[in-house]
Design a protein around this motif. Structure first.
Motif, PDB file in Angstrom:
ATOM      1  N   ALA A 126      -5.973   5.384 -12.284  1.00  0.00           N
ATOM      2  CA  ALA A 126      -4.618   4.855 -12.445  1.00  0.00           C
ATOM      3  C   ALA A 126      -3.977   4.468 -11.119  1.00  0.00           C
ATOM      4  O   ALA A 126      -3.248   3.468 -11.044  1.00  0.00           O
ATOM      5  N   ILE A 127      -4.234   5.227 -10.057  1.00  0.00           N
ATOM      6  CA  ILE A 127      -3.657   4.905  -8.751  1.00  0.00           C
ATOM      7  C   ILE A 127      -4.254   3.615  -8.211  1.00  0.00           C
ATOM      8  O   ILE A 127      -3.536   2.736  -7.714  1.00  0.00           O
ATOM      9  N   THR A 157      -6.947   3.778 -27.059  1.00  0.00           N
ATOM     10  CA  THR A 157      -7.439   5.145 -26.848  1.00  0.00           C
ATOM     11  C   THR A 157      -7.828   5.439 -25.402  1.00  0.00           C
ATOM     12  O   THR A 157      -7.620   6.545 -24.913  1.00  0.00           O
ATOM     13  N   GLU A 158      -8.390   4.451 -24.693  1.00  0.00           N
ATOM     14  CA  GLU A 158      -8.980   4.744 -23.385  1.00  0.00           C
ATOM     15  C   GLU A 158      -7.974   4.662 -22.234  1.00  0.00           C
ATOM     16  O   GLU A 158      -7.778   5.626 -21.503  1.00  0.00           O
ATOM     17  N   ALA A 159      -7.384   3.488 -22.046  1.00  0.00           N
ATOM     18  CA  ALA A 159      -6.497   3.274 -20.901  1.00  0.00           C
ATOM     19  C   ALA A 159      -5.506   2.175 -21.232  1.00  0.00           C
ATOM     20  O   ALA A 159      -5.774   1.308 -22.072  1.00  0.00           O
ATOM     21  N   LYS A 193      -8.664  -4.860 -14.835  1.00  0.00           N
ATOM     22  CA  LYS A 193      -9.898  -5.197 -14.115  1.00  0.00           C
ATOM     23  C   LYS A 193     -10.359  -4.011 -13.268  1.00  0.00           C
ATOM     24  O   LYS A 193     -11.548  -3.661 -13.253  1.00  0.00           O
ATOM     25  N   ILE A 194      -9.425  -3.381 -12.593  1.00  0.00           N
ATOM     26  CA  ILE A 194      -9.745  -2.213 -11.767  1.00  0.00           C
ATOM     27  C   ILE A 194     -10.167  -1.038 -12.645  1.00  0.00           C
ATOM     28  O   ILE A 194     -11.142  -0.325 -12.342  1.00  0.00           O
ATOM     29  N   LEU A 195      -9.459  -0.817 -13.731  1.00  0.00           N
ATOM     30  CA  LEU A 195      -9.793   0.294 -14.624  1.00  0.00           C
ATOM     31  C   LEU A 195     -11.188   0.113 -15.220  1.00  0.00           C
ATOM     32  O   LEU A 195     -11.979   1.067 -15.290  1.00  0.00           O
ATOM     33  N   ARG A 196     -11.514  -1.091 -15.646  1.00  0.00           N
ATOM     34  CA  ARG A 196     -12.831  -1.343 -16.241  1.00  0.00           C
ATOM     35  C   ARG A 196     -13.957  -1.252 -15.204  1.00  0.00           C
ATOM     36  O   ARG A 196     -15.115  -1.000 -15.545  1.00  0.00           O
ATOM     37  N   ASP A 223      -4.937   6.139 -17.314  1.00  0.00           N
ATOM     38  CA  ASP A 223      -6.361   5.847 -17.377  1.00  0.00           C
ATOM     39  C   ASP A 223      -7.087   6.748 -18.362  1.00  0.00           C
ATOM     40  O   ASP A 223      -6.483   7.573 -19.055  1.00  0.00           O
ATOM     41  N   ARG A 224      -8.399   6.609 -18.434  1.00  0.00           N
ATOM     42  CA  ARG A 224      -9.220   7.333 -19.424  1.00  0.00           C
ATOM     43  C   ARG A 224      -9.175   8.851 -19.217  1.00  0.00           C
ATOM     44  O   ARG A 224      -9.381   9.609 -20.169  1.00  0.00           O
ATOM     45  N   ASP A 225      -8.931   9.285 -17.978  1.00  0.00           N
ATOM     46  CA  ASP A 225      -8.828  10.721 -17.690  1.00  0.00           C
ATOM     47  C   ASP A 225      -7.399  11.229 -17.814  1.00  0.00           C
ATOM     48  O   ASP A 225      -7.116  12.377 -17.477  1.00  0.00           O
TER      49      ASP A 225
END
Length: 525
Positions: free
Chosen positions: A40-41, A15-17, A32-35, A354-356
């Motif tokens: 996304a970039i 659901t999130e990313a 790791k970066i997303l968390r 990503d989440r957005d």
């Protein structure tokens, strides 16, 4: 739904990313970066940088990249062309005076100015949230501390002893024989990445690093200059697109070959594929014939639009496709089109949502396995051989010229529908990529497969007058294609490799797939 009694894997549903790359370490770096709060970039650059270390046969900072990006899931796709240019001294008259009729893959003349570091820096500054130094941390760690050689990497690596060994610097870093499970380090490359992390893109394009690359290329007979590196800069471009089954399919415009896939889709959209089986000879025959026509158009008319008149709108028109489609016979192969020898090569493709719902389609490459095989001694940078795609023919739109970009094979894809991003996707493999894009899209939109099943499905590729068929293509299908007039041969290697993430806006979910022919995976949360 997949058959759980057969080998395979389910798509990743979250659901999130989600992130999908060709190597587990790169997918892990993205997550790791997303968390950590990156978007996304940020995650794409981090993953791409890791791939530039752990898949050295496929990509590296001596290569190029392209991007398609949908901010917050918008259908207004942003394109970026990060492909490098020929040196300013690379005039076709010089090559003719030297008796050079084509550019070899190991030649210094095959090395165009790398565009990847500049692309990372620009898109991160404009659309990311983290500093370049932050997202390069994992790549630096693996280059310095070491990484374990993955199985597909080893498979590709050990087929390229000639490329690795012809330059002493490359031979020192990439020993001729490597085994899956071995630990490999690139400490000199780690220092170069640290310099970029600390000082930004200018560390690569100005000063000691650029000077070392230029000096080594000049010693081999190259025409490069420090000024060529200083002037290197990628650019934002307006994507090109076509409609297919109610979707908009987006590609990077020429000098990219993305137009080839769009021409193929235009040719195929009038055929009702739902009446055919997904791997039937009738379906594959249509794909093959559309590909043969589209590649013929590519090789005749695509080049760098800044230095050649490329009639993109005309080539993309439905009317043009309708006139071209008349040459396709549903029962027999065309006999009046010249066979084109197409090259398969290694690349990495990755996608992040990503989440957005920022969604990115991201691709890096050094072109052929290990690129030119040329590495400057003090940088650890393996340089691409993208310039071998140039023609030595002043009348051709893809003729080499000062500051010109060659026809480029690596092509990120993006699908939108009803004003929203639907699916960032891509399929690697050099010239194979348009075939791979079309095969994947039709598997999803004509045959109802999920992204993982669509990537798992067997593939064919028409090149040099033959049709290469993977192991999964049934013998009865091969025989039927032969009876239609195709020369069917066994694919000598896996065809391409891709990733895709499907966005379901109604359910609020992401469905991600990753290429089974590579070492990677899709993951999410």
């Amino acid at each position: 739904m997949r058959n759980f009694q057969r080998p395979g894997r389910s798509p990743v549903r979250v659901t999130e990313a989600a992130a999908a790359t060709s190597h587990p370490l790169a997918t892990s770096a993205a997550l790791k970066i997303l968390r950590a709060g990156g978007n996304a970039i940020d995650a794409a650059v981090a993953a791409g940088a890791v791939l530039a270390v752990v898949e050295p046969q496929s990509t590296g900072i001596g290569g190029d990249g392209f991007m398609l990006y949908a901010p917050k899931g918008s259908a207004k796709i942003i394109g970026f062309n990060g492909s490098g240019k020929a040196p300013q001294k690379a005039d076709v008259k010089w090559f003719q005076s030297q008796g050079i009729t084509s550019i070899g893959g190991h030649s210094p003349h095959s090395v165009t100015i790398p565009g990847l570091i500049d692309m990372w820096a620009q898109v991160l500054s404009d659309h990311g949230t983290m500093e370049l130094g932050r997202v390069l941390e994992d790549a630096i760690h693996y280059a310095e501390a070491g990484y374990v050689i993955a199985d597909r990497v080893a498979f590709d690596w050990n087929r390229e002893t000639a490329t690795i060994s012809h330059d002493a610097n490359s031979a020192r870093v990439f020993s001729p024989v490597i085994n899956a499970g071995d630990v490999h380090r690139q400490p000199v490359l780690a220092q170069t990445l640290k310099a970029v992390a600390q000082h930004g893109r200018d560390a690569f394009y100005k000063g000691a690093l650029a000077e070392d690359m230029v000096q080594h290329l000049n010693a081999l007979g190259g025409l490069h200059s420090v000024e060529d590196f200083v002037a290197a800069k990628g650019e934002y471009v307006a994507p090109i697109s076509t409609s297919y089954r109610g979707h908009e399919i987006h590609q990077i415009p020429p000098n990219n070959q993305g137009l080839t896939a769009l021409v193929m889709l235009n040719l195929l959209e009038s055929f009702d594929l739902t009446k055919l089986a997904a791997l039937s000879p009738e379906r594959l025959h249509l794909e093959i014939e559309a590909g043969r026509l589209a590649y013929y158009i590519r090789d005749q008319f695509i080049g760098d639009p800044r230095q050649a008149d490329i009639k993109t709108a005309e080539l993309l028109s439905k009317d043009f496709a309708a006139s071209l489609r008349k040459r396709i016979n549903t029962a027999t192969a065309m006999t009046d089109i010249k066979p084109i020898k197409l090259e398969k090569s290694d690349t990495v493709y990755l996608t992040i949502v990503d989440r957005d719902r920022n969604a990115v389609s991201f691709i890096n490459s050094v072109y052929h396995s290990f690129g030119s095989g040329i590495m400057s001694p003090k940088t650890g940078v393996l340089l691409q051989n993208r310039g071998m795609g140039f023609k030595i023919d002043p009348a051709h739109p893809n003729c080499i010229a000062p500051g010109k970009r060659p026809l480029h094979t690596i092509m990120p894809g993006f699908v939108t529908r009803n004003g929203k991003a639907l699916m960032p996707y891509g399929v690697m493999g050099g010239d194979y990529q348009p075939f791979g894009h079309v095969h994947l899209l039709q598997n999803i939109f004509d045959f109802g497969m999920d992204p993982q099943a669509a990537l798992d499905a067997p593939r064919v590729f028409a090149s040099a007058g033959a049709v290469e068929a993977e192991d999964g293509i049934a013998s009865s299908t091969r025989s039927a294609l032969s009876s239609m007039g195709h020369k069917v041969v066994q694919a000598p290697e896996p065809l391409g490799g891709g990733q895709a993430i499907l966005i379901d806006w109604d359910k609020g979910t992401l469905t991600a797939g990753s290429e089974p022919r590579k070492d990677g995976c899709a993951l999410g949360y």
